[in-house]
Design a protein around this motif. Sequence first.
Motif, PDB file in Angstrom:
ATOM      1  N   ALA A   6      40.566  34.566  55.139  1.00 43.58           N
ATOM      2  CA  ALA A   6      40.347  33.827  56.097  1.00 43.58           C
ATOM      3  C   ALA A   6      39.801  34.343  57.126  1.00 43.58           C
ATOM      4  N   ARG A   7      39.636  35.199  57.587  1.00 40.38           N
ATOM      5  CA  ARG A   7      38.617  35.941  58.519  1.00 40.38           C
ATOM      6  C   ARG A   7      37.431  35.834  57.997  1.00 40.38           C
ATOM      7  N   THR A   8      37.296  35.413  56.329  1.00 40.75           N
ATOM      8  CA  THR A   8      35.544  35.423  56.014  1.00 40.75           C
ATOM      9  C   THR A   8      34.668  34.100  56.871  1.00 40.75           C
ATOM     10  N   ALA A   9      33.841  34.113  56.857  1.00 44.70           N
ATOM     11  CA  ALA A   9      33.390  32.730  57.161  1.00 44.70           C
ATOM     12  C   ALA A   9      32.885  32.090  56.041  1.00 44.70           C
ATOM     13  N   THR A  10      32.893  30.534  55.356  1.00 45.12           N
ATOM     14  CA  THR A  10      32.528  30.421  54.862  1.00 45.12           C
ATOM     15  C   THR A  10      30.880  29.529  55.474  1.00 45.12           C
ATOM     16  N   VAL A  11      29.890  29.584  54.552  1.00 48.93           N
ATOM     17  CA  VAL A  11      28.860  28.783  55.607  1.00 48.93           C
ATOM     18  C   VAL A  11      27.682  28.299  54.875  1.00 48.93           C
ATOM     19  N   GLU A  12      28.651  28.103  53.325  1.00 49.67           N
ATOM     20  CA  GLU A  12      27.427  27.139  52.143  1.00 49.67           C
ATOM     21  C   GLU A  12      28.227  25.927  52.880  1.00 49.67           C
ATOM     22  N   GLY A  13      26.686  25.422  52.833  1.00 49.31           N
ATOM     23  CA  GLY A  13      26.099  23.964  53.659  1.00 49.31           C
ATOM     24  C   GLY A  13      24.580  23.781  54.093  1.00 49.31           C
ATOM     25  N   VAL A  14      24.526  22.609  54.889  1.00 45.85           N
ATOM     26  CA  VAL A  14      23.941  22.154  55.300  1.00 45.85           C
ATOM     27  C   VAL A  14      24.523  22.414  57.109  1.00 45.85           C
ATOM     28  N   TRP A  15      23.883  23.016  57.721  1.00 45.40           N
ATOM     29  CA  TRP A  15      24.153  22.621  59.448  1.00 45.40           C
ATOM     30  C   TRP A  15      23.379  21.950  60.383  1.00 45.40           C
ATOM     31  N   ASP A  16      23.325  21.482  61.013  1.00 47.54           N
ATOM     32  CA  ASP A  16      22.130  20.614  61.726  1.00 47.54           C
ATOM     33  C   ASP A  16      22.743  21.288  63.117  1.00 47.54           C
ATOM     34  N   LEU A  17      21.655  22.617  63.665  1.00 49.38           N
ATOM     35  CA  LEU A  17      21.591  23.322  64.937  1.00 49.38           C
ATOM     36  C   LEU A  17      20.697  22.638  66.045  1.00 49.38           C
ATOM     37  N   THR A  18      21.312  23.307  67.344  1.00 51.71           N
ATOM     38  CA  THR A  18      20.778  22.784  68.444  1.00 51.71           C
ATOM     39  C   THR A  18      20.361  24.227  69.194  1.00 51.71           C
ATOM     40  N   VAL A  19      19.071  24.971  69.426  1.00 52.53           N
ATOM     41  CA  VAL A  19      19.007  26.015  69.525  1.00 52.53           C
ATOM     42  C   VAL A  19      18.403  25.440  71.486  1.00 52.53           C
ATOM     43  N   ALA A  20      19.173  26.334  72.080  1.00 51.25           N
ATOM     44  CA  ALA A  20      18.297  25.709  74.488  1.00 51.25           C
ATOM     45  C   ALA A  20      17.454  26.657  74.266  1.00 51.25           C
ATOM     46  N   THR A  21      16.496  26.207  73.985  1.00 47.09           N
ATOM     47  CA  THR A  21      15.193  27.431  74.567  1.00 47.09           C
ATOM     48  C   THR A  21      14.933  27.190  75.963  1.00 47.09           C
ATOM     49  N   PRO A  22      14.038  27.837  76.699  1.00 49.10           N
ATOM     50  CA  PRO A  22      13.251  27.758  77.545  1.00 49.10           C
ATOM     51  C   PRO A  22      11.436  26.645  77.965  1.00 49.10           C
ATOM     52  N   ILE A  23      12.002  26.467  76.816  1.00 50.07           N
ATOM     53  CA  ILE A  23      11.287  25.139  76.568  1.00 50.07           C
ATOM     54  C   ILE A  23      11.680  24.150  76.709  1.00 50.07           C
TER      55      ILE A  23
END
Length: 114
Positions: A6-23
């Motif tokens: 239960a404490r171990t992340a399950t990360v398999e799959g496709v993730w949509d990310l947003t990265v807030a960068t200085p640009i």
Amino acid sequence: MTAETARTATVEGVWDLTVATPIGRIKAAVTFREEDEALVGVASGAGEDVPLRDITVDGAQVTWKQSVTRPLRLNLAFTVHVEGDTLEGTSRAGRLPASKVTGTRRTTPARVAE
């Protein structure tokens, strides 16, 4: 399910990310999958697909590295916390300030019985 599982992340799959960068905000998709008993991945965005390196899962924390050439040539290090189908964390490029990362796992539609 054990307490450890239960404490171990399950990360398999496709993730949509947003990265807030200085640009500005950068959108990307990151895919994690199990291959030969190891976690592998690829990031897609800005017209390029790049492999993920040094992927580690420690409880709910997931880290990885990747190199990109667009919009700038950078070596990135990600540290995120996964909770269910969402993640939050940071991406760091060398000495530049850390950028906030958020993401959601894509859900696949249920299969219809034939």
